[in-house]
Design a protein around this motif. Structure first.
Motif, PDB file in Angstrom:
ATOM      1  N   UNK A 155       0.814  -1.225   0.000  1.00 44.44           N
ATOM      2  CA  UNK A 155       0.000   0.000   0.000  1.00 44.44           C
ATOM      3  C   UNK A 155       0.842   1.267   0.000  1.00 44.44           C
ATOM      4  N   UNK A 156       2.134   1.105   0.258  1.00 44.35           N
ATOM      5  CA  UNK A 156       3.036   2.262   0.312  1.00 44.35           C
ATOM      6  C   UNK A 156       3.900   2.370  -0.948  1.00 44.35           C
ATOM      7  N   UNK A 157       3.669   1.482  -1.929  1.00 40.81           N
ATOM      8  CA  UNK A 157       4.488   1.459  -3.141  1.00 40.81           C
ATOM      9  C   UNK A 157       3.696   2.026  -4.316  1.00 40.81           C
ATOM     10  N   UNK A 158       4.304   2.949  -5.028  1.00 45.90           N
ATOM     11  CA  UNK A 158       3.739   3.453  -6.280  1.00 45.90           C
ATOM     12  C   UNK A 158       4.501   2.795  -7.427  1.00 45.90           C
ATOM     13  N   UNK A 159       3.859   1.796  -8.041  1.00 43.29           N
ATOM     14  CA  UNK A 159       4.498   1.015  -9.097  1.00 43.29           C
ATOM     15  C   UNK A 159       4.507   1.780 -10.424  1.00 43.29           C
ATOM     16  N   UNK A 160       5.364   1.306 -11.326  1.00 42.78           N
ATOM     17  CA  UNK A 160       5.495   1.892 -12.674  1.00 42.78           C
ATOM     18  C   UNK A 160       5.754   3.395 -12.609  1.00 42.78           C
ATOM     19  N   UNK A 161       6.491   3.797 -11.606  1.00 38.99           N
ATOM     20  CA  UNK A 161       6.744   5.219 -11.367  1.00 38.99           C
ATOM     21  C   UNK A 161       8.242   5.469 -11.266  1.00 38.99           C
ATOM     22  N   UNK A 162       8.775   6.224 -12.194  1.00 37.00           N
ATOM     23  CA  UNK A 162      10.192   6.560 -12.218  1.00 37.00           C
ATOM     24  C   UNK A 162      10.436   7.887 -11.516  1.00 37.00           C
ATOM     25  N   UNK A 163      11.526   7.965 -10.780  1.00 35.39           N
ATOM     26  CA  UNK A 163      11.931   9.236 -10.176  1.00 35.39           C
ATOM     27  C   UNK A 163      12.794   9.989 -11.175  1.00 35.39           C
ATOM     28  N   UNK A 164      12.372  11.193 -11.509  1.00 34.78           N
ATOM     29  CA  UNK A 164      13.104  12.007 -12.476  1.00 34.78           C
ATOM     30  C   UNK A 164      14.049  12.994 -11.819  1.00 34.78           C
ATOM     31  N   UNK A 165      13.653  13.511 -10.650  1.00 30.39           N
ATOM     32  CA  UNK A 165      14.491  14.537 -10.029  1.00 30.39           C
ATOM     33  C   UNK A 165      14.238  14.579  -8.523  1.00 30.39           C
ATOM     34  N   UNK A 166      15.318  14.753  -7.770  1.00 27.97           N
ATOM     35  CA  UNK A 166      15.255  14.959  -6.319  1.00 27.97           C
ATOM     36  C   UNK A 166      15.966  16.272  -6.026  1.00 27.97           C
TER      37      UNK A 166
END
Length: 423
Positions: free
Chosen positions: A111-122
């Motif tokens: 429930x805490x995971x967002x799948x198919x989601x890439x991080x582009x910038x931090x």
């Protein structure tokens, strides 16, 4: 009641799941895990695919069909979550994936995971504040939607076994056979009746050579180390490093030549953090500025889990995650920027003085045990039991002298005395 502190976790492999589980165990902390694929497990998720997936994203996993662990399950496990007792000591990659999925479900992490989601910038919201909040920009690969969210901390758990490192060797473009990296290797049947040269004789190189031997005509292990102390299959031989390619084979530095159909690079991987911009620097395989190979020195609420190599990974992830959390919740003392920079400098200098090249800035090996204990003590956390070290070292000795059969060993850490029996 104070509001929950939100921590972004990048990746849902072993390190990311460990981070999420331990963040959840702290009052007023909650994780949001960003995972680029539609599953957990990271590199332990086997796929026949190589290259890119249906969305044009590079395949992350480096698993191959017949892979079995080169460490026994008894030392691989997270300290508080053992592997299934019915499994042998040396297990298949599918067993490890099942273990990670069970870990994920046991602690209700999905429930805490967002799948198919890439991080582009931090990005830090206040560049001059050590305790700044973070803006994390993400991209959903199927909906193509971009989102931005604010966090109190970031744990980078994207692994370092997915972007191959390939040296440039004279004549590579002239070679008419097949060139590939171990990242693309999936099945020995693809190399039936072929002569294969493997460059590199660390874990992946030796394991793949043994996997290929029953199928290939000849396997040549090219490396710069000393000769193996273990017996090898009759069709596996050792050579020094290559000097140049020819159209049909390889010349080696000792003047010998091999005609071959396939040349495989088992030459490791690159550290890559494109979403961090200039928050870290990667130079000759050394990541800076990192305190304890883990904590960003300028922004200590940013941590990189799993940077170290030649380790017992899951227990070390556990130590790293819990120390990073102890800094964020204030239970561990945070040193000044100057003190952490000095510690990083001394650690690197000690490695150079011991004879390690600069590219091995994060290599652990026998150093891992003092390192793990140091993190546990600094964070006020429990140390990894010493039996893990003893069994790890025993397994290393067994592997050194019996490369073909050591995975038949069965181990038991449930009591004192002997660790293993040989079937």
């Amino acid at each position: 009641m104070s509001p929950a502190r939100r921590i972004a976790v990048i990746g849902a492999g072993a390190a990311g799941l460990c981070a999420a589980r331990n963040i959840l165990s702290k009052p007023h902390f909650t994780p949001v895990v960003y995972e680029g694929t539609n599953h957990v497990g990271g590199t332990w998720f086997f796929t026949e695919q190589t290259g890119k997936d249906e969305y044009g994203i590079p395949i992350h996993s480096s698993m191959y069909k017949n892979l079995r662990t080169n460490l026994p399950k008894q030392v691989m496990a997270f300290p508080d979550f053992p592997f299934n007792k019915s499994l042998p000591s040396f297990i298949k990659h599918t067993d490890v994936l099942n273990y990670l999925e069970s870990y994920c479900d046991e602690y209700k992490l999905r429930n805490h995971i967002e799948f198919s989601t890439l991080v582009e910038k931090v990005e830090p919201l206040e560049p001059d504040n050590r305790f700044t909040k973070w803006e994390v920009t993400t991209y959903h690969v199927s909906t193509k939607q971009t989102s931005r969210n604010i966090f109190d901390g970031v744990m980078v758990c994207n692994g370092h076994f997915s972007v191959p490192r390939v040296p440039d060797i004279e004549g590579m473009s002239d070679f008419q056979g097949r060139l590939l990296h171990s990242h693309e290797y999936r099945s020995p049947q693809d190399f039936e009746n072929r002569t294969v040269v493997i460059l590199g004789a660390k874990s992946s190189g030796t394991d793949i050579a043994l996997d290929l031997a029953p199928h290939s005509t000849k396997v040549v292990m090219s490396h710069k180390g000393s000769q193996f102390k273990s017996e090898l299959p009759s069709n596996v031989e050792e050579r020094p490093v290559p000097l140049r390619f020819t159209q049909t084979g390889v010349d080696f530095v000792d003047g010998t030549h091999i005609e071959c159909d396939v040349f495989m690079f088992c030459t490791g991987y690159k550290y890559t953090f494109p979403f961090l911009g200039n928050l870290v620097s990667v130079d000759n395989n050394r990541i800076t500025p990192l305190y304890k190979h883990l904590i960003n020195i300028k922004y200590p609420t940013l941590s990189l889990i799993g940077v170290c190599c030649i380790i017992c990974p899951f227990p070390q992830f556990h130590c790293q995650v819990n120390y990073a959390i102890s800094l964020m919740d204030g239970s561990a003392k945070l040193l000044s920027e100057e003190e952490m920079l000095e510690d990083e400098k001394q650690d690197f200098q000690a490695r150079i003085e011991s004879g390690l090249p600069p590219r091995h800035a994060h290599l652990m090996g026998h150093r891992q045990w003092d390192y793990n204990n140091d993190l546990a003590d600094l964070g006020g956390n429990e140390r990894i039991t010493d039996n893990v070290r003893l069994l790890y070292d025993l397994c290393h000795r067994r592997r050194t002298f019996n490369l073909m059969l050591y995975k038949n060993d069965e181990y038991d850490l449930s009591g004192a005395g002997n660790f293993y029996k040989v079937d």
